[in-house]
Scaffold this active site. Structure first.
Site, PDB file in Angstrom:
ATOM      1  N   TYR A  73       0.840  -1.202   0.000  1.00 27.35           N
ATOM      2  CA  TYR A  73       0.000   0.000   0.000  1.00 27.35           C
ATOM      3  C   TYR A  73       0.872   1.248   0.000  1.00 27.35           C
ATOM      4  O   TYR A  73       0.586   2.219  -0.708  1.00 27.35           O
ATOM      5  CB  TYR A  73      -0.892  -0.008   1.246  1.00 27.35           C
ATOM      6  CG  TYR A  73      -1.932   1.092   1.249  1.00 27.35           C
ATOM      7  CD1 TYR A  73      -3.209   0.861   0.740  1.00 27.35           C
ATOM      8  CD2 TYR A  73      -1.624   2.360   1.741  1.00 27.35           C
ATOM      9  CE1 TYR A  73      -4.157   1.869   0.724  1.00 27.35           C
ATOM     10  CE2 TYR A  73      -2.571   3.371   1.729  1.00 27.35           C
ATOM     11  CZ  TYR A  73      -3.836   3.128   1.225  1.00 27.35           C
ATOM     12  OH  TYR A  73      -4.770   4.124   1.203  1.00 27.35           O
ATOM     13  N   PHE A 126      -7.905  19.428 -24.154  1.00 25.37           N
ATOM     14  CA  PHE A 126      -8.552  18.145 -24.410  1.00 25.37           C
ATOM     15  C   PHE A 126      -9.870  18.107 -23.610  1.00 25.37           C
ATOM     16  O   PHE A 126      -9.992  18.780 -22.591  1.00 25.37           O
ATOM     17  CB  PHE A 126      -7.612  16.999 -23.984  1.00 25.37           C
ATOM     18  CG  PHE A 126      -8.233  15.650 -24.147  1.00 25.37           C
ATOM     19  CD1 PHE A 126      -8.497  15.146 -25.412  1.00 25.37           C
ATOM     20  CD2 PHE A 126      -8.580  14.882 -23.048  1.00 25.37           C
ATOM     21  CE1 PHE A 126      -9.094  13.907 -25.566  1.00 25.37           C
ATOM     22  CE2 PHE A 126      -9.171  13.639 -23.202  1.00 25.37           C
ATOM     23  CZ  PHE A 126      -9.439  13.149 -24.459  1.00 25.37           C
ATOM     24  N   ASP A 127     -10.851  17.301 -24.064  1.00 22.16           N
ATOM     25  CA  ASP A 127     -12.204  17.294 -23.449  1.00 22.16           C
ATOM     26  C   ASP A 127     -12.195  17.144 -21.929  1.00 22.16           C
ATOM     27  O   ASP A 127     -12.850  17.901 -21.227  1.00 22.16           O
ATOM     28  CB  ASP A 127     -13.085  16.153 -23.972  1.00 22.16           C
ATOM     29  CG  ASP A 127     -12.949  15.904 -25.451  1.00 22.16           C
ATOM     30  OD1 ASP A 127     -12.058  16.495 -26.083  1.00 22.16           O
ATOM     31  OD2 ASP A 127     -13.730  15.106 -25.969  1.00 22.16           O
ATOM     32  N   ASP A 217       0.452  19.076 -21.032  1.00 21.31           N
ATOM     33  CA  ASP A 217      -0.453  17.932 -21.088  1.00 21.31           C
ATOM     34  C   ASP A 217       0.217  16.999 -22.102  1.00 21.31           C
ATOM     35  O   ASP A 217       0.088  17.173 -23.305  1.00 21.31           O
ATOM     36  CB  ASP A 217      -1.840  18.392 -21.552  1.00 21.31           C
ATOM     37  CG  ASP A 217      -2.843  17.239 -21.615  1.00 21.31           C
ATOM     38  OD1 ASP A 217      -2.422  16.083 -21.397  1.00 21.31           O
ATOM     39  OD2 ASP A 217      -4.025  17.493 -21.886  1.00 21.31           O
ATOM     40  N   ALA A 219       0.277  13.611 -23.009  1.00 16.32           N
ATOM     41  CA  ALA A 219      -0.144  12.256 -23.365  1.00 16.32           C
ATOM     42  C   ALA A 219       0.663  11.701 -24.544  1.00 16.32           C
ATOM     43  O   ALA A 219       1.008  10.524 -24.575  1.00 16.32           O
ATOM     44  CB  ALA A 219      -1.640  12.240 -23.701  1.00 16.32           C
ATOM     45  N   LYS A 260      -1.495   6.565 -23.596  1.00 15.61           N
ATOM     46  CA  LYS A 260      -1.007   6.837 -24.958  1.00 15.61           C
ATOM     47  C   LYS A 260       0.493   6.528 -25.009  1.00 15.61           C
ATOM     48  O   LYS A 260       0.854   5.370 -25.174  1.00 15.61           O
ATOM     49  CB  LYS A 260      -1.308   8.285 -25.361  1.00 15.61           C
ATOM     50  CG  LYS A 260      -2.786   8.551 -25.637  1.00 15.61           C
ATOM     51  CD  LYS A 260      -3.589   8.804 -24.387  1.00 15.61           C
ATOM     52  CE  LYS A 260      -4.967   9.334 -24.668  1.00 15.61           C
ATOM     53  NZ  LYS A 260      -5.436  10.242 -23.634  1.00 15.61           N
ATOM     54  N   HIS A 452     -23.381  11.308 -27.649  1.00 16.81           N
ATOM     55  CA  HIS A 452     -22.782  10.441 -28.666  1.00 16.81           C
ATOM     56  C   HIS A 452     -22.527   9.022 -28.175  1.00 16.81           C
ATOM     57  O   HIS A 452     -22.524   8.092 -28.960  1.00 16.81           O
ATOM     58  CB  HIS A 452     -21.489  11.060 -29.195  1.00 16.81           C
ATOM     59  CG  HIS A 452     -20.501  11.394 -28.123  1.00 16.81           C
ATOM     60  ND1 HIS A 452     -20.688  12.447 -27.259  1.00 16.81           N
ATOM     61  CD2 HIS A 452     -19.346  10.793 -27.756  1.00 16.81           C
ATOM     62  CE1 HIS A 452     -19.669  12.494 -26.415  1.00 16.81           C
ATOM     63  NE2 HIS A 452     -18.841  11.509 -26.681  1.00 16.81           N
TER      64      HIS A 452
END
Ligand SMILES: *Cc1c(COP(=O)(O)O)cnc(C)c1O
Length: 463
Positions: A73, A126-127, A217, A219, A260, A452
């Site tokens: 842990y 990004f979203d 960011d 990714a 990614k 969507h």
């Protein structure tokens, strides 16, 4: 146009069977899925290009690393192994794991929002980043260059910030109201278009001038580094890892979705250059949100697989093949006259469905229609990025018309071969050649938010 495409720098040791269905079967399957590829079962998909996120194939070294995972842990060995890799790549002092990119966002982004009326500025958020900016009580402003919206003309770094827009926004809103500047590399929402080193350096200088924190960011930072090596003056002889290090030197914080360029199926992290107070805040906040700071929502074994994957993703031969695969698919479509975003980005090919199906109005979702047609043609799953994704205006409840109606063909890492991509190209070209037969879609069920994902449609027979 460069015509050579690198062969696979790996060979296949383990395979996963994929099912080939007939066209008649697929017509029924898609109808049952409400003409929404998100509702398809994976087993009914032959080639899945829905996303490159969490869909990579791991190497034998990563699978071996899983076995030495330490599930303690607190203070797990796996944590320290991953920490040393991240510190080596970034030259940053502090590291905290998170369960995926949005986990890192939900912990980090609120820390810089210290009062009402603050803004984050990005090339394009990004979203999930935008959602967490808004959940933190701030607003998200995008300052990408205008060339980004031109699908045709070559520009080596369409993901770049427009420095004029950036400075104007800082001055308009007041530097004390800017929570941070987020450099998204590559620029996912702009089609995986790269950001140049010069641009990152200039953004960093501007941020310093106004005393604003900069965040990467990252990714797809390794793919971005490869584009810099290929396209930017002065980087041709530099190792990918050193290009990445220089990029990180222009930011204070790295937020990473490891799904990614981490080459793992789940994971993420926060890395902080030298801001101890910020690190302490994140370390406190991560406990209730993601988990104790030495696991942050990740299994020990997954931290070990990520430690290996991060280094593999910086291998130039791997990156060349990766980027070439995407370019190969794009080039095949371009040669057949299919309108696609150019130049081709790092992780996906974007097909311009507004020009393929001008007879379908935006509120009958032309890109969804093309996406459905390639599923029926060859069992290929792609995703609509257009007016369906954009949703409705929260006030007027009208469908918002998207600037572009795109179908994204996203290539998972190390998963498919060039022959698979030929199947995809043939299907898209077939649909393109029969484009006058494409039909618009009407809602049978429209969810109130994020429609969507779960919407149900029917084709509109007479236009
Ligand atoms: C995927 C992605 C995220 C979010 O990461 P998840 O791991 O999906 O939560 C954030 N920013 C960018 C640029 C991404 O591509």
């Amino acid at each position: 146009m460069k015509k050579k495409y690198a062969a696979e720098p790996y060979r296949i040791k383990v395979i996963e069977h994929i099912r080939q269905t007939t066209k008649e079967e697929r017509i029924k399957i898609l109808k049952n899925a409400g003409y929404n590829p998100f509702s398809l079962r994976s087993e009914d998909v032959y080639i899945d290009l829905l996303t490159d996120s969490g869909t990579s194939a791991m190497s034998q070294e990563q699978w071996s690393a899983l076995m030495i995972g330490d599930e303690a842990y607190a203070g797990s060995r796996s944590f320290y192994r991953l920490e040393s890799v991240v510190k080596n790549i970034t030259n940053y002092q502090y590291f905290i794991p998170a369960h995926q990119g949005r986990g890192a966002e939900q912990v980090f982004l609120p820390q810089l929002v210290t009062k009402k009326g603050m803004y984050y500025i990005s090339n394009i958020h990004f979203d999930t980043t935008r959602s967490h900016v808004e959940l933190a009580g701030a607003r998200a402003i995008d300052c990408v260059i205008d060339d980004c919206f031109d699908l045709q003309t070559y520009h080596p770094f369409k993901g770049n910030f427009c420095l004029n827009k950036l400075e104007k926004t800082i001055l308009d809103k007041g530097k004390e109201n800017i929570a941070g500047i987020i450099m998204t590399i590559t620029n996912n929402s702009a089609g995986g278009q790269p950001v140049s080193m010069e641009n990152m350096r200039q953004v960093s200088e501007m941020a310093k001038k106004y005393g604003i924190t900069t965040i990467i960011d990252g990714a797809r930072y390794a793919e971005n580094a490869f584009f810099i090596k290929e396209r930017e003056e002065g980087y041709q002889d530099m190792d990918i890892i050193d290009i990445a290090r220089e990029a990180f030197s222009y930011a204070d914080v790295l937020l990473m979705s490891a799904k990614k360029d981490g080459l793992v199926n789940m994971g993420g992290f926060i890395a902080i250059k030298d801001h101890e107070e910020l690190y302490n805040k994140c370390r406190t906040y991560i406990v209730p949100m993601e988990g104790f700071p030495t696991y942050g929502g990740m299994n020990g074994r997954d931290m070990d697989a990520l430690a290996v994957g991060l280094m593999e993703a910086l291998d130039e031969n791997y990156l060349r093949h990766r980027i070439d695969q995407v370019r190969y698919l794009g080039d095949r479509l371009r040669e057949a006259g299919v309108p696609v975003q150019y130049p081709i980005g790092g992780h996906a090919v974007f097909v311009d469905c507004k020009s393929i199906a001008p007879h379908i109005p935006y509120d009958q979702f032309p890109a969804q229609s093309v996406t459905n047609a390639i599923y029926i043609e060859a069992g290929v799953r792609a995703v609509e990025i257009g007016s369906l994704l954009l949703g409705r205006d929260p006030d007027t409840h009208e469908n918002i018309q998207s600037e572009m109606e795109l179908m994204r063909l996203t290539i998972p890492r190390r998963v498919y071969t060039y022959r698979h991509l030929d199947v995809v190209a043939d299907a898209v070209i077939h649909v393109f050649e029969h484009r006058s037969e494409l039909k618009g879609l009407a809602f049978v069920y429209e969810p109130p938010i994020l429609r969507h994902f779960t919407a149900v449609f029917k084709p509109i027979d007479s236009l």
